[in-house]
Design an enzyme around this catalytic site. Sequence first.
Site, PDB file in Angstrom:
ATOM      1  N   ASP A  68       0.845  -1.208   0.000  1.00 49.88           N
ATOM      2  CA  ASP A  68       0.000   0.000   0.000  1.00 49.88           C
ATOM      3  C   ASP A  68       0.879   1.256   0.000  1.00 49.88           C
ATOM      4  OD1 ASP A  68       0.897  -0.076   2.592  1.00 49.88           O
ATOM      5  OD2 ASP A  68      -1.071   0.189   3.520  1.00 49.88           O
ATOM      6  N   SER A  69       2.212   1.066   0.072  1.00 47.54           N
ATOM      7  CA  SER A  69       3.136   2.186  -0.127  1.00 47.54           C
ATOM      8  C   SER A  69       2.926   2.807  -1.505  1.00 47.54           C
ATOM      9  CB  SER A  69       4.589   1.726   0.033  1.00 47.54           C
ATOM     10  OG  SER A  69       4.829   0.554  -0.719  1.00 47.54           O
ATOM     11  N   ASP A 115      -1.141  -6.234  -0.442  1.00 46.08           N
ATOM     12  CA  ASP A 115      -1.344  -5.547   0.831  1.00 46.08           C
ATOM     13  C   ASP A 115      -2.823  -5.157   0.936  1.00 46.08           C
ATOM     14  OD1 ASP A 115      -0.010  -4.756   3.067  1.00 46.08           O
ATOM     15  OD2 ASP A 115       1.018  -3.051   2.132  1.00 46.08           O
ATOM     16  N   LYS A 125      -1.360  -9.427   2.840  1.00 49.95           N
ATOM     17  CA  LYS A 125      -0.648  -8.932   4.033  1.00 49.95           C
ATOM     18  C   LYS A 125      -1.576  -8.018   4.812  1.00 49.95           C
ATOM     19  CE  LYS A 125       2.794  -5.737   3.973  1.00 49.95           C
ATOM     20  NZ  LYS A 125       2.239  -4.690   4.862  1.00 49.95           N
ATOM     21  N   GLU A 148      -1.754  -5.593   8.523  1.00 43.52           N
ATOM     22  CA  GLU A 148      -0.952  -4.995   9.599  1.00 43.52           C
ATOM     23  C   GLU A 148      -1.628  -5.250  10.954  1.00 43.52           C
ATOM     24  OE1 GLU A 148      -0.070  -0.866   8.856  1.00 43.52           O
ATOM     25  OE2 GLU A 148       0.776  -1.278   6.872  1.00 43.52           O
ATOM     26  N   GLU A 184       8.820  -4.388  10.774  1.00 40.22           N
ATOM     27  CA  GLU A 184       9.263  -3.087  10.265  1.00 40.22           C
ATOM     28  C   GLU A 184       9.624  -2.157  11.424  1.00 40.22           C
ATOM     29  OE1 GLU A 184       6.626  -1.228   7.439  1.00 40.22           O
ATOM     30  OE2 GLU A 184       7.772   0.647   7.433  1.00 40.22           O
TER      31      GLU A 184
HETATM   32  O1  KIV Z   1       3.453  -1.176   1.676  1.00 42.52           O
HETATM   33  C1  KIV Z   1       4.637  -1.520   1.777  1.00 42.52           C
HETATM   34  O2  KIV Z   1       5.490  -1.186   0.967  1.00 42.52           O
HETATM   35  C2  KIV Z   1       5.007  -2.353   2.921  1.00 42.52           C
HETATM   36  C3  KIV Z   1       6.443  -2.703   3.065  1.00 42.52           C
HETATM   37  C4  KIV Z   1       7.172  -1.550   3.592  1.00 42.52           C
HETATM   38  C5  KIV Z   1       6.638  -3.892   3.898  1.00 42.52           C
HETATM   39  O3  KIV Z   1       4.175  -2.695   3.689  1.00 42.52           O
END
Ligand code: KIV
Length: 280
Positions: free
Chosen positions: A36-37, A75, A105, A107, A172
């Site tokens: 989600d970055s 994500d 993924k 969080e 992280e």
């Molecule tokens: O969204 C992302 O890029 C991440 C990584 C930093 C692990 O969650």
Amino acid sequence: AEMKRQGKPISALTAYDYSTSRLADEAGIDLILVGDSLAMVVLGHENTLSVTVDEMLHHTRAVHRAVRRALVVADMPFGSYHGTVPEGLANAIRFVKEAGAEAVKIEGPRIELVRALTEAEIPVVGHLGLTPQSIHRMGGYRVQARTAETVLQLKADAHALADAGAGALVLEGVPREVAAAITAELPVPTIGIGAGPDCDGQILVFHDLLNLTFAPAAKFVRRYADAGALIRSAIEHYREDVEHRAFPSDEESYHLPETVRRVLDSTHAATQKTGTLRKA
Ligand code: KIV
């Protein structure tokens, strides 16, 4: 899990589109995370909170089309699993069914959700420590687990996620010693980012690795190339060539076949001749 058993480090990288995922896959990366970055590095948002399920699905599809070998992890964005477990499950199913993700993924220590996803045959990667979707609760992007109490809590959460079925865990922004201890204790692989070298694998954001960001890098980032400078200079060169009419060249242009050229030349000559005769 097999790589952890064999002691082989896992290479992971984020990617968000067809061409860069294809390059990452061809370069032998083991796990590609459609992170989600992307909200920040691709879409230009201030943080990761505003990216939507539909946007993440769109990018996950592009990555899925490119990747032949790596594990594709999607994500789950903020808000897509923060309500009830059935809501989280329904959104996760979309990533697998509609976009080709092989794992999702999430969080935080969302134990019930991880259990439900695992029961639904969806592999889950957990994410603990500095979890960017919790930016408002954390009060900024801060290294986590720096007190005895928070270290113990992080360890307990990591074990709970693994027990609930998480297949791997991103750690992280935590002290190296904490990540090393969790890695040694946990039966599933840990993948670190800003968590030191002792994790079972490492992950970086694609744009950080290649210097395609517009802010100073965090301490844990290593720039492996300056693609930002390379791209800027190539584009400047192109603009200059256009301005000086140095692009495109004759070799970069299409030409009429000789036969057609001759026909057109003779038609042109005939028209000229008729015009001259008329004037006369
Ligand atoms: O969204 C992302 O890029 C991440 C990584 C930093 C692990 O969650």
